[in-house]
Enzyme design. Sequence first.
Site, mmCIF file in Angstrom:
data_model
loop_
_atom_site.group_PDB
_atom_site.id
_atom_site.type_symbol
_atom_site.label_atom_id
_atom_site.label_comp_id
_atom_site.label_asym_id
_atom_site.label_seq_id
_atom_site.Cartn_x
_atom_site.Cartn_y
_atom_site.Cartn_z
ATOM 1 N N HIS A 136 30.515 30.918 34.094
ATOM 2 C CA HIS A 136 31.909 30.457 34.117
ATOM 3 C C HIS A 136 32.622 30.875 35.403
ATOM 4 O O HIS A 136 33.847 30.855 35.471
ATOM 5 C CB HIS A 136 32.679 30.946 32.879
ATOM 6 C CG HIS A 136 32.163 30.393 31.582
ATOM 7 N ND1 HIS A 136 32.957 30.242 30.461
ATOM 8 C CD2 HIS A 136 30.936 29.945 31.224
ATOM 9 C CE1 HIS A 136 32.223 29.740 29.472
ATOM 10 N NE2 HIS A 136 30.988 29.546 29.922
ATOM 11 N N ASP A 193 27.059 19.872 28.075
ATOM 12 C CA ASP A 193 28.430 19.737 28.576
ATOM 13 C C ASP A 193 28.743 20.714 29.699
ATOM 14 O O ASP A 193 28.077 21.730 29.877
ATOM 15 C CB ASP A 193 29.444 19.914 27.427
ATOM 16 C CG ASP A 193 29.240 21.217 26.657
ATOM 17 O OD1 ASP A 193 28.087 21.683 26.530
ATOM 18 O OD2 ASP A 193 30.236 21.795 26.174
ATOM 19 N N GLU A 220 29.094 22.233 23.475
ATOM 20 C CA GLU A 220 28.886 23.637 23.089
ATOM 21 C C GLU A 220 30.057 24.510 23.493
ATOM 22 O O GLU A 220 30.357 25.505 22.838
ATOM 23 C CB GLU A 220 27.590 24.163 23.722
ATOM 24 C CG GLU A 220 27.195 25.564 23.276
ATOM 25 C CD GLU A 220 27.893 26.682 24.050
ATOM 26 O OE1 GLU A 220 28.095 27.775 23.467
ATOM 27 O OE2 GLU A 220 28.234 26.470 25.226
ATOM 28 N N GLU A 221 30.747 24.139 24.573
ATOM 29 C CA GLU A 221 31.741 25.026 25.172
ATOM 30 C C GLU A 221 33.071 25.088 24.416
ATOM 31 O O GLU A 221 33.846 26.017 24.620
ATOM 32 C CB GLU A 221 32.013 24.606 26.625
ATOM 33 C CG GLU A 221 30.833 24.803 27.567
ATOM 34 C CD GLU A 221 30.552 26.265 27.895
ATOM 35 O OE1 GLU A 221 31.266 27.140 27.374
ATOM 36 O OE2 GLU A 221 29.618 26.519 28.665
#
Length: 389
Positions: free
Chosen positions: A362, A79, A137-138
């Site tokens: 990020h 993702d 996962e995020e």
Amino acid sequence: MNDFQAGLQAIYDEMVAWRRYLHQNPELSFHEYRTAEFIANHLLSWDIEVRQGVGGNGVVGLLRGSKEGRTVALRADIDALPIQDEKNCEYSSLKSGIMHACGHDAHTSTLLGIAKVASQLRDQLKGNLVFLFQHAEEITPGGADAMIKDGALEGVDAVFGVHLWTPFQVGHVYSKGGPLMAAPDEFTIHIQGKGGHGGLPHQTIDSIYVASQLVVNLQSIVSRQVDPIEPCVVSIGSFHGGTSFNVIAETSVLSGTVRTFNAELRADVKQRVERIVASTCDMHQATYQLDYKLGYPTVVNDEKEAERFFSVGQSLFGEEAVHESPLIMAGEDFSYYLHHRPGCYMFVGAGNVEDGIIHPHHHPKFDIDEKSMLHAANLLIGMALDYMA
């Protein structure tokens, strides 16, 4: 160089092309429909057994070796994040406000590369390989737990995963036995005061003032209430309140995160947050609503499999390139796999100061040194083959 290393080297350009395609076409957590289809189609083309829709958008591939043996699972997350890509390059994200800012595109391409080469060398496999392409996962609750509940680890003896990590220089690998990555919890605090005129504060209950006191008071948890040798973070990441310069805000909202490695401390910090919020709001006659969510558990590597990492890593990259990892305060739902099976999570250096690949995960200009995918692939298949042997 063994056949697997040679095979991976031969398809490196393909891995780069897959990564760049995925980087241009990112999908957010729980919306990885085309990404999952892309993965499944490739696995099927290599005559690998495929299950789609595992626990949501997860894809599981099973490659049966020609000889009986152990079954090893290798995992990649798929993702992306809600971040605007600010890189100026030929493979920048084509989707406004969405980008692969954590390397999951490269994790996916790395595991696809292993799957392709292993499918060509299945006659050399003494056992089976399971390829876990995990969604979401995020964002909690994540995809790992749901995939496990949907049978992703059935028949699996051990599980390994890697994270390409730009804070570490390309060519170097890191891991350790025991706790490696923190349990990431999150909280949101809605503060209800009494609005009014900015020039008449005595007639109001100023929610911004109360929220400001909370920001300060919550910092006392780490600085004055937790053993200073115990890793712990309490951070406020968002503060929203007010609409005009001359209006006392009736409501304000804070959100933040807690990071710990110790289960007992994790529970204790949660109680301290609840107590500080209640007492601070009560002191100023404000009311509140606290939403505190427990995130993923701590990533805890199996000690024996961590020893395997150092042995395999040194044989692949040399002793000087293999390091004991520091504790990482980021969270990872790979922790769920390690609750069910022995295994090891590893970091592969993906930064390159000389080439300007320096942005953290990020970040809107995040990128990786793509050579790190080859290192990650060799490490993962090296761990699997060593375990099978």
